[in-house]
Design an enzyme around this catalytic site. Sequence first.
Site, PDB file in Angstrom:
ATOM      1  N   VAL A  70       0.853  -1.193   0.000  1.00 45.31           N
ATOM      2  CA  VAL A  70       0.000   0.000   0.000  1.00 45.31           C
ATOM      3  C   VAL A  70       0.884   1.238   0.000  1.00 45.31           C
ATOM      4  CG1 VAL A  70      -1.652   1.339   1.370  1.00 45.31           C
ATOM      5  CG2 VAL A  70      -1.942  -1.127   1.171  1.00 45.31           C
ATOM      6  N   ALA A 115       4.574   3.957   2.898  1.00 45.72           N
ATOM      7  CA  ALA A 115       4.062   2.727   2.291  1.00 45.72           C
ATOM      8  C   ALA A 115       4.249   1.582   3.277  1.00 45.72           C
ATOM      9  CB  ALA A 115       4.812   2.416   1.000  1.00 45.72           C
ATOM     10  N   LYS A 116       3.651   0.465   2.988  1.00 46.56           N
ATOM     11  CA  LYS A 116       3.920  -0.753   3.746  1.00 46.56           C
ATOM     12  C   LYS A 116       3.515  -1.931   2.894  1.00 46.56           C
ATOM     13  CE  LYS A 116       5.459  -1.605   7.971  1.00 46.56           C
ATOM     14  NZ  LYS A 116       6.200  -0.682   8.844  1.00 46.56           N
ATOM     15  N   GLY A 117       4.147  -3.076   3.181  1.00 44.99           N
ATOM     16  CA  GLY A 117       3.783  -4.285   2.467  1.00 44.99           C
ATOM     17  C   GLY A 117       3.740  -5.453   3.424  1.00 44.99           C
TER      18      GLY A 117
END
Length: 427
Positions: A70, A115-117
């Site tokens: 995201v 962001a992050k995943g």
Amino acid sequence: MVAAYNIKQQAHTSTNAYETALQQYDRAVKYLSIPDGIVEFMRYPRREFTVNFPVKRDDGRIEMFTGYRVHHSTVLGPSKGGIRYSLAVDMDEVRALAMWMSWKCALAGLPYGGAKGGVVVDPKTLSPRELESLTRRYAAELIPVISPHMDIPAPDMGTNPQTMAWIMDTYSMTVGYSVPAIVTGKPVNIGGSLGRNEATGRGVITAMVEALKRANRMDPANTRVIIQGFGNVGSNAAARAAELGFKVVGVSDVTGAIYNAKGLDVRTLRNYVAEHGDLRGYAEGDLMTNSDLLVQPCDVLIPAAMENQLTKDNAHLVQASLIVEGANGPTTTEADDIFTSRGIKVIPDILANAGGVIVSYFEWVQDLQAFFWDEDEIFRQLERAMMRCYENTERTAEEYDVDMRTAAQITAIKRVADALITRGIYP
Ligand code: GLU
């Protein structure tokens, strides 16, 4: 539009991290005079990417996995944030973590968005070869949305420098040349930065020391510290606290907790975990559950595990007078209110654990310039950046007469909003 609809639909339970992130945002943003449309804009992730992909297991079976990435905000620069491997990963968790990265980077004054995943997997259940396959396939699936100038991943829970090495290699093999700046938190021999591994834990202790100094309570030998979580953040925070002479009385990992009022020997503990893989069986203290550890006698509590650990159910039992958040989102909004009413100071995640992404930024800059700094320089610059964040947050807290979390969020949100307004709405 579908994603926006889902955001509102899914963020409904009180232990939902994304709901916590939005509640914190709403609390902070109301102090700022920002046009309503811009307030609404910053509630949404810019992009959400879901991938479903196969991994061949060692026994020949093909298993499907789901991963996410995201990008919450890209206003201040490329988005930045870790990749998490955990069974608790879902879209809402990743959304929350991405939003917190936007505020963390903005608060630290870094030229990054957030962001992050994550991949829904317990990495402990995979062999090293399976973990490599999963990582390479996930990285290949992410290629359309990552690049050194678009979105730069880093380690988080369940991932480490080796994971970053595989991502860097997969990306580099795809484009045909080596791109160290595609990830941070890499091993030093392929363009990683000195000090990155220690950075988050070390920064947490810098924030703790600063809070104690400002309260005229800097007395390490008589300051008892409990640390929940003994991964990268918790173990490095424990090591740094011990190095500065603090009394680490309790630590935990996923297998359980250990408490010793006389103080634990952090070096022996770290060696034990390095040898055995976890804390189980360590005999130098009382064994207890993770939730019991949070309410044991101490002066400083450092939650360094995951979200939603300090809630309305245990906040009134916490004995610490200072909480320093090594984890992202460990405190719910209800618990925040209880701590405020009890006079317990909380140094929020986006300030306390910013050391990781600050040194990630140094790593990215070094990679782009192909010019590397020595460790003293890294730690000196890290210290300066942490102090600057702390100072700005305290100043905002005084100006608006709010707690440190709201102050940190106000500072960060204002920076993103100002940039957004300066850039204007496209087209
Ligand atoms: N995962 C870390 C965090 O939550 C580091 C992110 C990064 O270095 O990009 O801050």
